[in-house]
Design a protein around this motif. Structure first.
Motif, short mmCIF file in Angstrom:
data_model
loop_
_atom_site.label_atom_id
_atom_site.label_comp_id
_atom_site.label_asym_id
_atom_site.label_seq_id
_atom_site.Cartn_x
_atom_site.Cartn_y
_atom_site.Cartn_z
N LEU A 23 0.81 -1.22 0.00
CA LEU A 23 0.00 0.00 0.00
C LEU A 23 0.84 1.27 0.00
N LEU A 24 2.12 1.15 0.29
CA LEU A 24 2.99 2.32 0.17
C LEU A 24 3.15 2.77 -1.27
N SER A 25 2.98 1.83 -2.23
CA SER A 25 3.36 2.14 -3.60
C SER A 25 2.33 1.81 -4.67
N ILE A 26 1.52 0.80 -4.49
CA ILE A 26 0.71 0.29 -5.60
C ILE A 26 -0.20 1.37 -6.17
N GLY A 27 -0.16 1.52 -7.48
CA GLY A 27 -1.01 2.46 -8.18
C GLY A 27 -0.50 3.89 -8.22
N ALA A 58 0.85 -7.50 -5.05
CA ALA A 58 -0.25 -6.58 -5.30
C ALA A 58 -0.17 -6.13 -6.74
N LEU A 59 -1.31 -6.10 -7.41
CA LEU A 59 -1.39 -5.69 -8.81
C LEU A 59 -2.41 -4.58 -8.96
N ASP A 60 -2.08 -3.60 -9.76
CA ASP A 60 -2.99 -2.50 -10.04
C ASP A 60 -4.06 -2.95 -11.03
N HIS A 61 -5.25 -2.38 -10.89
CA HIS A 61 -6.36 -2.79 -11.76
C HIS A 61 -6.09 -2.50 -13.23
N ARG A 62 -5.23 -1.51 -13.51
CA ARG A 62 -4.90 -1.19 -14.90
C ARG A 62 -4.04 -2.27 -15.54
#
Length: 441
Positions: free
Chosen positions: A148-152, A256-260
């Motif tokens: 959560l520090l970085s994703i997206g 963790a993967l971004d929805h894009r």
């Protein structure tokens, strides 16, 4: 408020894992102020499902944490609605690709991706049902802290949350599409016993995973690092790096993967095939998108059913099919490497068209390489003897079927890629409704 999906696919009773993940979700809410949807997609039988449902029901309600536990029937109904809304051709085939009767690692994660889209989440945080967190001074080292520090976030902003940066300044505006740790503990593919019985046979078998164009030295080097993750060194202090990740440093069960990313490219829907859930990671890495790798590694362990009897044969056949799948995946991965940043559009998102072209082009690849692979496996398994000789007999009896299925899997992936964008859009519009065999709260 940022909404994220902490996602668990399972095909076995795992009440302790569900409790642990709820704790990770609560940590994320308390530490980052996000809304967390804990999504458990459960394909167990009725008795095992009841154990998992009891674990969900026993969770202490936490503001900001929403738990969704979906069984087979509810997943099927959700998928049917999504596919119908997408107006994709051959809806029954797509439903089979998304929820087959057999074990399908890529398909279960694809269902998580659509579930995350339906829940309105901007990222999916993937775990599995046979892991533990590392514990330091009584505190569990939750990967979601680093994620959560970085994703997206734009990579230039994510610099502030990492230990060190190797970011190309030209990539500062690109989003961080993946954040991943690895694992410690047992090999993430259950073939360590082969090494114990005969290290030379182990080396010959694992070399089958290497691209055929590699030199002998490169293949040997690959054997030395394959399936070992981060080794055995336990967590000490947080360490994270921003830049273009090495594919060897990312792990699909701690990511963790971004929805894009996951709303553009689905994973392979191959049945009974381990390693079928990594194609999206290859696309992101080979497109040179920035990502973060960290050392909040999970602890991998094996469930006992894969070691004896029918469970042993089933698991080892999944490894065989994994080796055969490489014939069709390596041309795709090689094409991705050649395209590099050409895989990205002007908004730094993945372009699906060139990837689909690569997949379609791989379907008719000469399968002489897979014939050779099966020959080597047959010789190797018979040399080991015992239950491996029995495995050799099973593989020999299914030889033509295994060859055909590897080719068919490539074609089925192309079908799913073509329908995926419409399905992701439909999932967002459809939403995820609580149903009779699931729980939400």
């Amino acid at each position: 408020m940022q909404r994220v999906c902490l996602a668990l696919p399972t095909m076995r009773p795992c009440p302790d894992t569900i409790v642990d993940l709820a704790e990770e979700a609560a940590y994320a809410v308390a530490t980052f102020g996000v809304e967390v949807h804990l999504l458990v997609l459960d394909t167990t039988d009725a008795a095992a499902f009841a154990k998992n449902a009891d674990a969900v029901a026993s969770l202490t309600p936490t503001p900001g944490v929403f738990v969704h536990h979906l069984g087979n029937a509810q997943q099927r109904e959700f998928l049917r609605r999504v596919i119908e809304r997408s107006d994709a051709p051959d809806p029954e085939l797509l439903l089979d690709l998304m929820l087959p009767q057999a074990v399908a690692y890529g398909s279960c994660v694809n269902r998580l991706f659509l579930g995350a889209a339906a829940l309105g989440c901007t990222s999916a945080h993937l775990r599995n049902d046979d892991f533990d967190y590392q514990v330091v001074d009584g505190r569990k080292m939750f990967p979601i802290h680093q994620e959560l520090l970085s994703i997206g976030r734009p990579a230039g902003e994510a610099v502030a949350g990492v230990t060190r940066s190797e970011l190309d300044p030209a990539d500062a505006d690109k989003p961080v599409m993946l954040v991943s740790g690895s694992f410690i503990g047992e090999l993430n593919v259950d073939i360590g016993e082969i090494h114990e019985l005969d290290p030379a046979v182990y080396r010959e078998v694992v070399r089958l995973w290497a691209p055929p164009v590699w030199s002998e030295e490169e293949k040997d080097a690959m054997v030395d690092v394959s399936f070992k993750g981060a080794g055995s060194e336990p967590f000490d202090t947080d360490d994270s790096a921003l830049g273009v990740p090495d594919i060897w440093d990312v792990y699909m069960c701690n990511i963790a993967l971004d929805h894009r990313a996951y709303e553009v490219l689905p994973l392979l829907p191959s049945t009974e095939t381990i390693g079928s859930d990594y194609a999206l990671l290859h696309a992101l890495v080979h497109a040179k998108l920035p990502g973060v790798v960290h050392n909040r590694h999970i602890v991998n362990y094996y469930t006992p059913e894969r070691r004896t009897g029918a469970g042993f044969i089933s698991y080892q056949l999944r490894f065989v099919k994994f080796l055969l799948s490489m014939l069709y995946l390596y041309p795709v991965y090689g094409g991705m490497i050649d395209l590099g940043r050409g895989l990205l559009d002007e908004r730094h998102g993945l372009k699906v068209e060139p990837i689909l072209g690569l997949v379609r082009g791989s379907v008719d690849w000469d399968r002489a390489g897979n014939e050779h692979c099966l020959d080597v496996l047959d010789r190797s398994y018979r040399k080991l003897g015992g239950k491996y000789a029995e495995l050799a007999d099973v593989v020999a009896a299914r030889r033509q079927q295994l060859l055909d299925e590897a080719r068919e899997d490539a074609g089925r992936w192309a079908v799913l890629i073509g329908a995926w964008a419409g399905m992701a859009t439909a999932a967002r519009a459809e939403g995820l409704r609580p149903g009779a065999d699931g729980a939400a709260g």
